[in-house]
Design a protein around this motif. Structure first.
Motif, PDB file in Angstrom:
ATOM      1  N   UNK A  65       0.836  -1.196   0.000  1.00  0.00           N
ATOM      2  CA  UNK A  65       0.000   0.000   0.000  1.00  0.00           C
ATOM      3  C   UNK A  65       0.872   1.248   0.000  1.00  0.00           C
ATOM      4  N   UNK A  66       0.520   2.343  -0.621  1.00  0.00           N
ATOM      5  CA  UNK A  66      -0.730   2.501  -1.352  1.00  0.00           C
ATOM      6  C   UNK A  66      -0.709   1.708  -2.660  1.00  0.00           C
ATOM      7  N   UNK A  67      -1.856   1.187  -3.025  1.00  0.00           N
ATOM      8  CA  UNK A  67      -1.946   0.325  -4.196  1.00  0.00           C
ATOM      9  C   UNK A  67      -1.772   1.096  -5.492  1.00  0.00           C
ATOM     10  N   UNK A  68      -1.197   0.390  -6.453  1.00  0.00           N
ATOM     11  CA  UNK A  68      -1.036   0.906  -7.807  1.00  0.00           C
ATOM     12  C   UNK A  68      -1.767  -0.064  -8.722  1.00  0.00           C
ATOM     13  N   UNK A  69      -2.418   0.457  -9.747  1.00  0.00           N
ATOM     14  CA  UNK A  69      -3.248  -0.376 -10.602  1.00  0.00           C
ATOM     15  C   UNK A  69      -2.791  -0.337 -12.054  1.00  0.00           C
ATOM     16  N   UNK A  70      -3.112  -1.421 -12.771  1.00  0.00           N
ATOM     17  CA  UNK A  70      -2.915  -1.520 -14.214  1.00  0.00           C
ATOM     18  C   UNK A  70      -4.244  -1.993 -14.793  1.00  0.00           C
ATOM     19  N   UNK A 108       5.998  -4.056 -12.241  1.00  0.00           N
ATOM     20  CA  UNK A 108       5.712  -2.781 -11.585  1.00  0.00           C
ATOM     21  C   UNK A 108       4.936  -2.941 -10.287  1.00  0.00           C
ATOM     22  N   UNK A 109       4.665  -4.195  -9.877  1.00  0.00           N
ATOM     23  CA  UNK A 109       3.893  -4.479  -8.663  1.00  0.00           C
ATOM     24  C   UNK A 109       2.568  -3.707  -8.667  1.00  0.00           C
ATOM     25  N   UNK A 110       1.821  -3.908  -9.757  1.00  0.00           N
ATOM     26  CA  UNK A 110       0.522  -3.260  -9.911  1.00  0.00           C
ATOM     27  C   UNK A 110      -0.583  -4.312  -9.881  1.00  0.00           C
ATOM     28  N   UNK A 111      -1.708  -3.956  -9.303  1.00  0.00           N
ATOM     29  CA  UNK A 111      -2.888  -4.821  -9.285  1.00  0.00           C
ATOM     30  C   UNK A 111      -3.548  -4.718 -10.653  1.00  0.00           C
TER      31      UNK A 111
END
Length: 132
Positions: A65-70, A108-111
């Protein structure tokens, strides 16, 4: 959804594979219970076992966290709205293919957010969720 489905045990396929073959991405599975006890996705089901598939708890706890998204090519409106809210959101406006999206999610460690169940089944994903 709820309901019962019968599936033969072949002695080779893991329970995770069986669940995915029924159309449920593992990113949406919280726990697998066999005859009332929790088992890993790698469990080999035997004939006569009763399996319960529990949904993942929401909100889902994800490290980093904080989350990063794709977001994939089909979620442009959602990507724009998340960015307006200040959420770190990457978006592919062209279809670069599932392998490239999964690799980017991991690198990139993205959700990964998608409506593509096949994409969410890819093992390379760091984390993912199906957008309803």
């Amino acid at each position: 959804t709820t309901g019962a489905t019968k599936s033969p045990a072949d002695g080779v396929s893991s329970l995770g594979h069986v669940v995915e073959s029924l159309g449920v991405p593992l990113t949406e599975v919280g726990a697998l219970l066999v005859d009332g006890r929790e088992v890993p996705f790698s469990h080999l089901p035997a004939a006569g076992e009763s399996v319960a598939v529990r949904p993942v708890a929401h909100p889902q706890r994800v490290p980093g966290a904080p989350l990063r998204f794709l977001l994939d090519v089909h979620l442009g409106t959602l990507a724009r709205r998340l960015r307006l809210l200040g959420v770190d959101t990457a978006y592919e406006s062209t279809d670069i293919g599932d392998p490239a999206l999964a690799a980017r999610s991991a690198a990139e460690k993205r959700v990964m957010l998608s409506r593509d169940r096949g994409l969410l089944r890819r093992r390379e994903l760091w984390a993912g969720a199906f957008v309803y």
